[in-house]
Design a protein around this motif. Structure first.
Motif, short mmCIF file in Angstrom:
data_model
loop_
_atom_site.label_atom_id
_atom_site.label_comp_id
_atom_site.label_asym_id
_atom_site.label_seq_id
_atom_site.Cartn_x
_atom_site.Cartn_y
_atom_site.Cartn_z
N THR A 1 -51.56 19.23 -55.13
CA THR A 1 -52.43 20.26 -54.91
C THR A 1 -53.17 19.99 -53.80
N LEU B 1 -50.20 19.59 -61.87
CA LEU B 1 -49.74 19.23 -60.68
C LEU B 1 -50.42 18.07 -60.36
N GLU C 1 -47.34 26.30 -58.86
CA GLU C 1 -47.86 26.21 -57.49
C GLU C 1 -48.16 27.70 -57.29
N LEU D 1 -50.93 21.39 -51.07
CA LEU D 1 -50.97 23.16 -51.31
C LEU D 1 -52.02 23.64 -50.79
#
Length: 241
Positions: free
Chosen positions: A229, A224, A191, A232
């Motif tokens: 995604t 991910l 991340e 984030l």
């Protein structure tokens, strides 16, 4: 079978012993020691021993990797894990590639974007990186010159952007840089790589469609989940506003 000695000690009369032979050596990450160590890759054969003397062969045993420091034995798959030094280099190259991809997608006109990219690349390990070096790399990409010079000197990686659709070639480069790294990073580490690219893209405002597409490719290459995604990227956008 054991014979009892008068003093109460057991003497092995017959048993199995493995004799080892070193066939290779090098450096690996020892999970027992918790760091980079030298190793010996060894093959072995079992034999029946009688009173300490080897007699009948009982076949080969699976090869092992033996740590030269703690002498622990591991399967040969232990060599698939990169050393700390190699992992640091892979992470550095990954951040470098993500920064270039985001710059290529969103443009280099805004100085805050260039500064954010330089900061990310320097923090990743290329301390000598500056704006001019990144601009030269992006100019070479735009000119489609093929293999680009590395940044930060002769030990920096060359980055190849092939002919054809730029979005396709960028996606290939991102996957090649990130996929080998992903299995060796914890979720927070993967991340973090994505968020470094997001901060570069957001340095001059909201994501443009091309930047978002690049960052979604980064997320896929890092294994991910698409929902993670998106979460984030949204969180990064809120933090930057």
């Amino acid at each position: 079978m054991y014979a009892r000695e008068p003093r109460g000690r057991s003497l092995c009369v017959i048993g199995i012993r493995t004799s080892w032979r070193t066939v290779d050596d090098g450096e690996f990450f020892c999970t027992t020691c918790g760091g980079d160590r030298n190793y010996r890759r060894r093959t072995g054969r079992r034999r029946v021993v009688l009173l300490g003397l080897p007699l009948l062969p009982r076949g080969a045993v699976a090869p092992v990797v033996e740590c030269s420091a703690c002498h622990a034995h591991f399967g040969t798959e232990a060599l698939d894990h990169p050393t700390t030094t190699r992992l640091s280099a892979m992470l550095r190259d990954a951040v470098h590639t993500v920064a270039l991809a985001v710059l290529a997608a969103g443009g280099t006109e805004a100085r805050p974007v260039r500064q954010a990219a330089v900061g990310a690349v320097r923090a990743a390990g290329y301390a000598d990186c500056d704006e001019d070096q990144l601009l030269d790399l992006i100019a070479a990409l735009a000119a489609d010159t093929g293999r680009l010079p590395g940044i930060g000197g002769g030990d920096a990686p060359a980055v190849f952007f092939g002919l054809g659709d730029p979005s396709t070639t960028l996606a290939i480069e991102l996957h090649e840089a990130l996929e080998p790294l992903a299995p060796h990073l914890a979720p927070t580490g993967r991340e973090s790589v994505l968020l470094q690219g997001a901060r570069i893209a957001l340095a001059d405002g909201a994501y443009c469609p091309a930047e978002r597409a690049v960052l979604e490719t980064v997320g896929r290459a890092l294994s991910l989940d698409p929902d993670d995604t998106a979460r984030l990227l949204l969180a990064a956008s809120h933090a930057a506003s």
